[in-house]
Scaffold this motif. Structure first.
Motif, mmCIF file in Angstrom:
data_model
loop_
_atom_site.group_PDB
_atom_site.id
_atom_site.type_symbol
_atom_site.label_atom_id
_atom_site.label_comp_id
_atom_site.label_asym_id
_atom_site.label_seq_id
_atom_site.Cartn_x
_atom_site.Cartn_y
_atom_site.Cartn_z
ATOM 1 N N ASP A 63 0.862 -1.183 0.000
ATOM 2 C CA ASP A 63 0.000 0.000 0.000
ATOM 3 C C ASP A 63 0.899 1.234 0.000
ATOM 4 O OD1 ASP A 63 0.953 0.161 2.589
ATOM 5 O OD2 ASP A 63 -0.988 -0.094 3.557
ATOM 6 N N ARG A 100 -9.097 -3.335 4.750
ATOM 7 C CA ARG A 100 -8.386 -2.441 3.828
ATOM 8 C C ARG A 100 -9.388 -1.810 2.881
ATOM 9 N NH1 ARG A 100 -2.990 -3.036 0.246
ATOM 10 N NH2 ARG A 100 -3.615 -1.831 -1.586
ATOM 11 N N GLY A 103 -6.149 1.719 0.654
ATOM 12 C CA GLY A 103 -4.723 1.428 0.735
ATOM 13 C C GLY A 103 -3.864 2.665 0.597
ATOM 14 N N GLN A 111 -2.579 -3.321 6.214
ATOM 15 C CA GLN A 111 -1.920 -4.544 5.769
ATOM 16 C C GLN A 111 -2.048 -5.634 6.816
ATOM 17 O OE1 GLN A 111 2.070 -3.125 4.960
ATOM 18 N NE2 GLN A 111 1.623 -3.135 2.788
ATOM 19 N N GLY A 578 -1.512 4.931 -4.641
ATOM 20 C CA GLY A 578 -2.887 4.551 -4.953
ATOM 21 C C GLY A 578 -3.762 5.653 -5.489
#
Length: 978
Positions: A63, A100, A103, A111, A578
């Motif tokens: 992530d 999650r 992320g 995680q 992300g």
């Protein structure tokens, strides 16, 4: 295996480190989820909601944080009952669960090493309540998506993190993330009205229910009694109560919200407060109701430059006193790194090393109050020590929206811009702390000295108005000496923040994994012990998120640090933030841009030929390469412009055989014949039953590689008219280029009006700006057909042909070239350039390529009389329009032609991508699912876009007839009865 299936080994990395990475997935992991976990969860949730392949586990292992932990399985529950079932399974089998969403968390709290629960995919939606004063929001909804909906009601959420484009409401609440303006008064703790939570025991609590306390007491009597006992214990300790209150005068997300015991009077009220900032360790937030805030539209913003970080920090209090809503700090490293961001002045790259800037913003509901703020703000400036080391620096306030947007774009790109400029192969650490605002200058000096002592040259930025700073460190997580240097720095930094400044070790990013060992340093044994007891009370089985927030290992922050192997240059700057994911058409189907890069990095960690590498390569062709739309909207979302779509096109090229390349080149060289044949094929297909054609093509796709054999869809229209409209070169104001897709495919099924080409010619003539269609356009193309598939030689053939032709048609660039498909406009204007000869690049520079939307909205519409309008219209902006920034022109045309116009909040690339929607219909169906739900919630009189293949894709997705906005403009301006 179908014929002509590419060799997965063609994508095996050619160059990799000599030694495999120590943090690689071991060979034992190649089989994915072990038994009986795999079978148990498949039986519990079904195959559509359980991911077990090693490629799935690897892509979820990373992530935005510097950590990497491989889950044993990933599940995607869609209801609270399914979440409760997963928690029940974990309790019964001694397993652990981590939630999650986006992320985007920076400290590893999203995680897990066992069961990872994706709570984004099936948890999206906004329900506006009380005319916008409240909003009920699903946890997987991004902050941007929620605010887009609320903006129609003049409202906004309080939290405003820089990652709003990607981070989700659930994650923001779970971390109590705040952002630029939230401070301690507009954050989730202060603005969440109620929550629906699934506790580790499976009990579901709606804190807004009138009988919530009675229900909780019946279901969880020990929990209720324990919460009230802890409340009494805290309130009976005057010193502890005072300490808790004092800690939250600053921004603080380290540990659990102990003030929930002081602010709540009942178990449910206490639980509501504790859930905010609990980082998924107390339960799953299935629904959040926010009290929203007014969206003030009057804005005054300035960017001011100072000679040093301490000098800028010293200027913060005067701006706070003047009423600034935001005072954001950016140091020299941040400013210089941000030149990678589009729109940032290039001369920032030459700013002196110590230069620091403050971004100051005032907002007001009306002009009168903004004028008062402006007067107060202007009075501050003469007292400041400002510098103007480069030409672009003005040190003034502005109300210009474009300038303001560019300032904020630079500030919000802090992590990604600095991270993108880090040395290749290094890991990025993002730290986040707060000190009393009146000691910010002192803290800045101390931080700089500490960095120097430990050999770091960190970038610093932050929410200076609230004494909240962020800084970034880069080091090689594969070098023990670098890890030791980082560990020594962290120990010294945490002690400095706590012992010298009595500050917060995490102001808004939450404890996660990397501050958990330092929790007691900040809070002391008494308060930390209460946090442990609270966790034991709410989650007695220890099911949820172990080692997040609470961890007794003093080196927990050094465990699981991820290596960042060097990959293809286009993707190597990626820090796995992300930001790209919400815009990606395949994000709910296969992989996202970030995940495509994450998977590539794991291949680089592996020794060549390992079982894990073989499994990753086996899946990568379909999951990453084939189902990438290649639309490159990820590049637009990425602050540093990483184009994962371009990387996938390069991989497509890499997989091609020499024969495939030759065949593709022949189609480009003889495209006039190919075009005529395609039109005849469409004409023939139009006479055959859709069901028969669909069945036939589906059968062929089982024999021949699906990426080479399109599937027939009923939404595919009949052929275009054989003859293009007659036009004259004499007095033409532009050259009109009908794209090949509009020369092959006709209008929507059942359309009886003029063709698109006839409509463009007609409206241009009505506006007194006639256009000319060259007689030799057939056999030419924008080259996107080959570009999207990675056929580079064929791409070069057609790219040079179209530029040479366009240069001749336009008289050497004297007339603009108007193109009637946005993807083709993008192709001719930009995408052909790398494939041109040096001579043709010179010709290309002389061309003015104009999208038909821009031509119609800016050149024709002012000269046209609207004679009739539709009652309502919904628009679909294509990805090419986003690249070309043509969406305002689409909206202008729609608003001229309809009384009511909707741009769906969920609109994004449809994934049809030329013919990719025919090759992988599931890509379009997935990409458009949420937009289609918005569109089909009611009937509209017109469904408008400006790209034929996208219109086909949207018709397939919605069952509605989409057509070009120019056809609607022609109807609206047609003389007579219409």
């Amino acid at each position: 295996m179908p014929l002509l299936e590419p060799d997965p080994g063609a994508l095996r990395p050619d160059v990799r480190p000599e030694d495999a990475s120590s943090d690689r997935v071991t060979d034992a992991g190649a089989g994915g989820t072990p038994e009986p976990l795999r079978s148990d969860l498949l039986a519990l949730l079904g195959p559509e909601k359980v991911l077990t392949h090693i490629s799935d586990l690897v892509r979820y292992a990373s992530d935005a944080s510097p950590y990497r932990f491989l889950p044993r399985v990933v599940v995607l529950p869609g209801t609270t009952a399914e979440v409760a079932a997963v928690l029940a399974y974990a309790r019964e089998h001694g397993r652990q669960v981590v939630f999650r969403a986006a992320g985007t968390s920076l400290n590893g709290q999203a995680q897990g090493e066992d069961i990872l629960v994706d709570v984004r995919r099936h948890w999206v939606g906004v329900e506006v309540l009380d005319e916008g004063r409240r909003a009920r929001i699903a946890p997987g909804t991004t902050i941007l998506r929620a605010n887009t909906t609320l903006a129609r009601h003049g409202r906004v959420l309080g939290p405003d993190p820089a990652s709003a484009v990607a981070c989700t409401v659930g994650g923001v609440v779970a971390n109590n993330a705040s952002g630029m303006t939230a401070g301690t008064t507009r954050n989730s703790y202060r603005t969440v009205a109620s929550l629906t939570v699934v506790l580790p025991t499976g009990t579901v609590v709606d804190t807004a229910a009138p009988d919530a306390d009675e229900r909780l007491a019946a279901a969880e009597p020990e929990l209720c009694a324990g919460l009230l006992a802890l409340k009494r214990e805290i309130e009976d300790d005057a010193a502890l109560t005072a300490r808790i209150r004092a800690k939250y005068t600053l921004k603080n997300t380290n540990g659990y919200r102990l003030d929930a015991f002081l602010d709540g009077t009942t178990p449910v009220e206490i639980l509501r407060g504790l859930m905010v900032g609990s980082e998924g360790t107390f339960g799953f937030l299935s629904e959040i109701v926010f009290d929203t805030l007014p969206l003030d539209h009057e804005v005054l913003t300035g960017l001011f430059f100072f000679p040093s970080l301490p000098a800028a920090a010293a200027a913060v209090p005067p701006f706070n006193e003047a009423g600034a809503l935001a005072v954001e700090l950016m140091d020299g490293n941040t400013l210089r790194a941000s030149v990678q961001v589009e729109g940032v002045p290039a001369d920032w790259a030459h700013l002196p090393g110590t230069t620091t800037a403050l971004l100051v913003e005032f907002r007001a509901p009306d002009e009168e109050r903004l004028a008062a703020f402006e007067a107060a703000a202007e009075a501050v400036l003469p007292r400041l020590t400002l510098v103007a080391p480069v030409a672009s620096v003005t040190n003034t306030f502005t109300r210009d929206p474009g300038t303001i947007a560019s300032y904020w774009k630079a500030r919000k790109a802090f992590v990604t811009a600095v991270g993108g400029s880090r040395p290749s192969g290094t890991t990025l650490i993002t730290e986040d702390f707060a000190v009393p605002p009146d000691r910010l200058a002192e803290a800045c000096e101390a931080l700089l000295a500490l960095q120097t002592r430990h050999g770091f040259d960190a970038a610093v930025a932050g929410h200076a108005a609230h004494g909240n700073l962020h800084f970034l460190l880069a080091f090689d997580a594969g070098l023990p000496s670098d890890v030791a240097r980082y560990a020594a720095f962290m120990d010294a930094f945490c002690r400095m923040t706590v012992e010298r400044f009595d500050g917060s070790l995490k102001a808004e990013h939450a404890t996660g994994r990397n501050i958990a060992p330092f929790l007691e340093l900040e809070w002391g044994p008494r308060a930390t012990g209460l946090m442990w007891r609270t966790k034991q009370l709410i989650d007695p089985a220890g099911v949820l998120a172990p080692r997040i927030v609470l961890d007794r290992d003093p080196e927990a922050h050094l465990r699981g640090l991820k290596s960042i192997p060097t990959v293809e240059p286009v993707a190597d700057p990626c820090i796995e933030c992300g930001f790209c994911e919400p815009t990606c058409p395949s994000n709910d189907l296969t992989t996202t841009p970030r995940q495509r890069i994450v998977l590539r990095r794991e291949m680089m960690r592996q020794p060549s030929g390992s079982p894990v590498e073989a499994k990753l390569l086996e899946a990568y062709g379909h999951d990453a390469v084939d189902t990438c739309a290649g639309d490159s909207t990820c590049k637009l979302a990425c602050p540093v412009g990483i184009d994962t779509g371009a990387m996938m096109k390069a991989f497509r090229h890499q997989r091609h055989s020499a024969r495939e390349e030759r065949v593709a080149t022949l189609t480009a060289e003889h495209f006039r014949v190919v075009e005529a044949a395609a039109r005849l094929a469409v004409a023939a297909a139009a006479k055959i039953d859709d069901r028969l054609l669909s069945a036939l093509t589906r059968g062929l796709r089982k024999v021949v590689r699906p990426d080479l054999m399109p599937e027939w869809l009923p939404a595919v229209p009949g052929p275009a008219k054989h003859r293009l409209p007659h036009t004259s070169r004499l007095d033409a104001r532009a050259v009109y280029y009908p794209a090949c897709v509009n020369r092959i495919f006709g209008g929507p099924k059942g359309h009886t009006g003029p063709s698109l080409a006839e409509a463009v010619v007609a409206v241009s003539a009505r506006a007194g700006k006639p256009v000319w269609i060259p007689r030799d356009v057939r056999g030419t193309c924008c080259a996107t057909i080959w570009h999207s598939k990675g056929y580079e030689q064929a791409d070069a053939v057609m790219a040079n042909r179209i530029v040479e032709a366009a240069w001749g048609w336009t008289g050497g660039g004297q007339l603009p070239l108007v193109v009637d498909a946005s993807s083709c406009t993008l192709g001719i204007a930009h995408e052909v350039v790398p494939y041109l000869t040096p001579a043709n690049r010179e010709l290309h520079r002389e061309l003015t390529v104009v999208d038909s939307l821009v031509w119609a909205a800016e050149e024709l519409l002012p000269e046209l009389e609207i004679l009739r309008t539709a009652g309502s219209a919904v628009v679909h902006p294509t990805c090419s329009m986003e690249h070309l920034r043509d969406v305002p022109q689409l909206m202008a045309l729609a608003e001229a032609c309809a009384e009511e116009v909707l741009l769906p909040d969920s609109a994004r690339c449809c994934g049809f991508a030329g013919d990719r929607g025919l090759l992988h219909r599931e890509l379009t169906e997935s990409a458009t699912a949420r937009e289609a739900a918005e569109v089909t919630a009611r009937e509209w009189d017109a469904y408008l876009s400006a790209n034929r293949m996208c219109e086909i894709g949207m018709a397939h997705a919605t069952g509605r007839t989409y057509r070009s906005a120019l056809l609607e403009l022609e109807r609206a301006t047609r003389p007579g009865d219409g």
